[in-house]
Every structure is written in structure tokens, then in C-alpha cells.
Design a protein around this motif. Structure first.
Motif, PDB file in Angstrom:
ATOM      1  N   ASN A  52       0.823  -1.213   0.000  1.00 49.80           N
ATOM      2  CA  ASN A  52       0.000   0.000   0.000  1.00 49.80           C
ATOM      3  C   ASN A  52       0.858   1.264   0.000  1.00 49.80           C
ATOM      4  N   GLN A  53       1.976   1.252   0.709  1.00 50.73           N
ATOM      5  CA  GLN A  53       2.877   2.414   0.686  1.00 50.73           C
ATOM      6  C   GLN A  53       3.404   2.648  -0.727  1.00 50.73           C
ATOM      7  N   PHE A  54       3.793   1.586  -1.405  1.00 53.58           N
ATOM      8  CA  PHE A  54       4.297   1.713  -2.770  1.00 53.58           C
ATOM      9  C   PHE A  54       3.207   2.227  -3.712  1.00 53.58           C
ATOM     10  N   LEU A  55       2.007   1.721  -3.533  1.00 53.31           N
ATOM     11  CA  LEU A  55       0.899   2.153  -4.387  1.00 53.31           C
ATOM     12  C   LEU A  55       0.540   3.620  -4.133  1.00 53.31           C
ATOM     13  N   ILE A  56       0.645   4.054  -2.897  1.00 49.49           N
ATOM     14  CA  ILE A  56       0.367   5.455  -2.568  1.00 49.49           C
ATOM     15  C   ILE A  56       1.379   6.364  -3.262  1.00 49.49           C
ATOM     16  N   VAL A  57       2.629   5.956  -3.303  1.00 51.06           N
ATOM     17  CA  VAL A  57       3.651   6.739  -4.020  1.00 51.06           C
ATOM     18  C   VAL A  57       3.256   6.875  -5.483  1.00 51.06           C
ATOM     19  N   GLY A  58       2.892   5.766  -6.106  1.00 50.49           N
ATOM     20  CA  GLY A  58       2.507   5.792  -7.513  1.00 50.49           C
ATOM     21  C   GLY A  58       1.284   6.646  -7.781  1.00 50.49           C
ATOM     22  N   VAL A  59       0.255   6.449  -6.996  1.00 47.48           N
ATOM     23  CA  VAL A  59      -0.988   7.203  -7.187  1.00 47.48           C
ATOM     24  C   VAL A  59      -0.756   8.699  -6.931  1.00 47.48           C
ATOM     25  N   THR A  60       0.099   9.025  -5.973  1.00 45.55           N
ATOM     26  CA  THR A  60       0.386  10.428  -5.673  1.00 45.55           C
ATOM     27  C   THR A  60       1.040  11.127  -6.853  1.00 45.55           C
ATOM     28  N   PHE A  61       2.079  10.537  -7.408  1.00 44.23           N
ATOM     29  CA  PHE A  61       2.808  11.217  -8.475  1.00 44.23           C
ATOM     30  C   PHE A  61       2.047  11.216  -9.793  1.00 44.23           C
ATOM     31  N   ASN A 121      21.302  -1.568  -4.833  1.00 43.52           N
ATOM     32  CA  ASN A 121      20.471  -2.782  -4.789  1.00 43.52           C
ATOM     33  C   ASN A 121      19.635  -2.861  -3.514  1.00 43.52           C
ATOM     34  N   ARG A 122      18.998  -1.752  -3.178  1.00 47.46           N
ATOM     35  CA  ARG A 122      18.151  -1.701  -1.986  1.00 47.46           C
ATOM     36  C   ARG A 122      16.874  -2.493  -2.230  1.00 47.46           C
ATOM     37  N   LEU A 123      16.565  -3.378  -1.300  1.00 47.80           N
ATOM     38  CA  LEU A 123      15.371  -4.210  -1.401  1.00 47.80           C
ATOM     39  C   LEU A 123      14.349  -3.772  -0.362  1.00 47.80           C
ATOM     40  N   SER A 124      13.082  -3.959  -0.694  1.00 50.83           N
ATOM     41  CA  SER A 124      12.037  -3.654   0.275  1.00 50.83           C
ATOM     42  C   SER A 124      12.047  -4.738   1.355  1.00 50.83           C
ATOM     43  N   PRO A 125      11.710  -4.370   2.599  1.00 46.83           N
ATOM     44  CA  PRO A 125      11.819  -5.335   3.701  1.00 46.83           C
ATOM     45  C   PRO A 125      10.920  -6.573   3.554  1.00 46.83           C
ATOM     46  N   ALA A 126       9.671  -6.377   3.219  1.00 44.90           N
ATOM     47  CA  ALA A 126       8.734  -7.505   3.200  1.00 44.90           C
ATOM     48  C   ALA A 126       8.726  -8.237   1.861  1.00 44.90           C
ATOM     49  N   LEU A 127       8.621  -7.510   0.784  1.00 43.14           N
ATOM     50  CA  LEU A 127       8.510  -8.129  -0.532  1.00 43.14           C
ATOM     51  C   LEU A 127       9.854  -8.556  -1.106  1.00 43.14           C
ATOM     52  N   GLN A 128      10.938  -8.007  -0.569  1.00 43.11           N
ATOM     53  CA  GLN A 128      12.289  -8.306  -1.043  1.00 43.11           C
ATOM     54  C   GLN A 128      12.436  -8.054  -2.545  1.00 43.11           C
ATOM     55  N   MET A 129      11.810  -6.969  -2.989  1.00 41.67           N
ATOM     56  CA  MET A 129      11.952  -6.574  -4.384  1.00 41.67           C
ATOM     57  C   MET A 129      12.744  -5.279  -4.439  1.00 41.67           C
ATOM     58  N   PRO A 130      13.448  -5.033  -5.536  1.00 37.00           N
ATOM     59  CA  PRO A 130      14.201  -3.783  -5.637  1.00 37.00           C
ATOM     60  C   PRO A 130      13.260  -2.575  -5.556  1.00 37.00           C
ATOM     61  N   VAL A 131      13.574  -1.643  -4.665  1.00 35.17           N
ATOM     62  CA  VAL A 131      12.686  -0.491  -4.469  1.00 35.17           C
ATOM     63  C   VAL A 131      12.734   0.475  -5.641  1.00 35.17           C
ATOM     64  N   TYR A 132      13.771   0.400  -6.455  1.00 34.88           N
ATOM     65  CA  TYR A 132      13.814   1.316  -7.599  1.00 34.88           C
ATOM     66  C   TYR A 132      12.693   1.020  -8.580  1.00 34.88           C
ATOM     67  N   TYR A 133      12.153  -0.198  -8.586  1.00 33.97           N
ATOM     68  CA  TYR A 133      10.984  -0.494  -9.433  1.00 33.97           C
ATOM     69  C   TYR A 133       9.834   0.432  -9.077  1.00 33.97           C
ATOM     70  N   VAL A 134       9.604   0.580  -7.785  1.00 33.84           N
ATOM     71  CA  VAL A 134       8.486   1.394  -7.311  1.00 33.84           C
ATOM     72  C   VAL A 134       8.772   2.878  -7.511  1.00 33.84           C
ATOM     73  N   TYR A 135       9.970   3.299  -7.132  1.00 31.67           N
ATOM     74  CA  TYR A 135      10.293   4.715  -7.195  1.00 31.67           C
ATOM     75  C   TYR A 135      10.562   5.212  -8.613  1.00 31.67           C
ATOM     76  N   ALA A 136      10.583   4.333  -9.572  1.00 29.12           N
ATOM     77  CA  ALA A 136      10.718   4.747 -10.973  1.00 29.12           C
ATOM     78  C   ALA A 136       9.509   5.565 -11.422  1.00 29.12           C
ATOM     79  N   ILE A 137       8.403   5.475 -10.700  1.00 25.59           N
ATOM     80  CA  ILE A 137       7.213   6.251 -11.051  1.00 25.59           C
ATOM     81  C   ILE A 137       7.410   7.741 -10.743  1.00 25.59           C
TER      82      ILE A 137
END
Length: 179
Positions: A52-61, A121-137
């Protein structure tokens, strides 16, 4: 020129609407599933809050770009309202140009931020996915909003009316019909 801008506007509006709707629907489904899991099965979805935090970033921008498109961004009009029509037109045109340039610059800087996140290569704590995927938005949202202001700038150069966005003139925002 206006036909090209219209095509760009239609294409970006469809993309913005899709991304906003998809983000909100996934947030709703995620939150609902997590609540049902927590109360019905005593098991929460471990990544629900992070998603939800990642989605909020996307929806905000992306939502910021959409608000600019609809002329629903914040405008300070205390001094503006007392100006003549010609002065309002000049001021609106200058504001559209400077805001567009600023947003494109922020998009440029945010690309480097995303690249830095990728390089470490920063990973998200729970999903263990690269956070740059999310912040690319973030650069995408800044660039889309910058494009909207640039199109507003061009419309103000080409037409007599005062355009607060590509499709919205100042008189339409005063009546509340921009949505």
C-alpha cells in the motif's frame, strides 16, 4: 500543432487514468484481503502495508499530473485576481513555463535518485523486491506533470483565452466544470 498536442493529451490521460485506477483498485483489494485475513483467519498478509505504501507513491505522483491536466492544482490568486486580463495572461504563461521547466528538472534529478537506489540494490523489507521499481514512477509523474504545464504554456501562446491546462481555460475552473 494543436492536433499533435491533443493526441499527446489523449494518450497521456488514458495512461494516467489507468495507473490511478489500477493503483487504487489494488490498494482496495489488498486492504480488504488483509482485513478479511486478519479478522477471519487470524493471519495478516505480511507485505500488505508495504504494498500500500508503494501504491500510494505511484498514485500520488501520477495523480499530481492528472490534477494539473484537469486544472485542479493549487493556485494562489490573491494578487492574480486584481490584475488586468493581459497581465493575468502573461503571468499564467510565465508560471506555466517556469513550472514546466522545474518539473522536468525534478524528473531529471529523480532519475539519478532511482539509479542510485538501483546501484545500491536496496530491497524492500517484506517483498524483497528492488525499491527502484516502485520509485521509478517518481520521474514519470514529474515528467507527465511537466508535460501538462508545457502544453498549457503552448496553449497560452497560441490562444487568446487563459489556459490553466491543455483543455481547461480559466473561466471553466471558476465555474467548477474542469472535472
Amino acid at each position: 500543432m494543436k492536433n499533435l498536442l491533443k493526441k499527446i493529451s489523449i494518450m497521456t490521460e488514458k495512461l494516467e487514468r489507468f495507473l490511478i485506477m489500477a493503483g487504487i483498485l489494488v490498494m482496495m483489494a489488498n486492504s480488504t484481503a488483509n482485513a478479511i485475513g486478519r479478522y477471519a483467519f487470524n493471519k495478516s498478509i505480511f507485505f500488505s502495508e508495504e504494498l500500500n505504501q508503494f501504491l500510494i507513491v505511484g498514485v500520488t505522483f501520477v495523480g499530481f499530473a492528472y490534477a494539473v491536466r484537469k486544472g485542479r492544482n493549487i493556485r494562489m490568486t490573491a494578487v492574480y485576481d486584481s490584475l488586468s486580463q493581459r497581465a493575468k495572461k502573461i503571468l499564467t504563461t510565465v508560471i506555466a513555463l517556469t513550472t514546466s521547466l522545474l518539473l522536468f528538472y525534478l524528473a531529471y534529478l529523480s532519475v539519478f535518485y532511482v539509479l542510485e537506489l538501483k546501484s545500491i540494490n536496496r530491497l524492500s523489507p517484506a517483498l524483497q523486491m528492488p525499491v527502484y521499481y516502485v520509485y521509478a514512477i517518481i520521474p514519470v509523474g514529474f515528467a507527465m506533470a511537466g508535460l501538462q504545464y508545457a502544453m498549457s504554456f503552448v496553449m497560452n501562446l497560441l490562444h487568446k483565452e487563459i489556459y490553466v491546462s491543455f483543455d481547461v481555460t480559466e473561466d471553466k475552473t471558476d465555474k467548477g466544470s474542469a472535472l
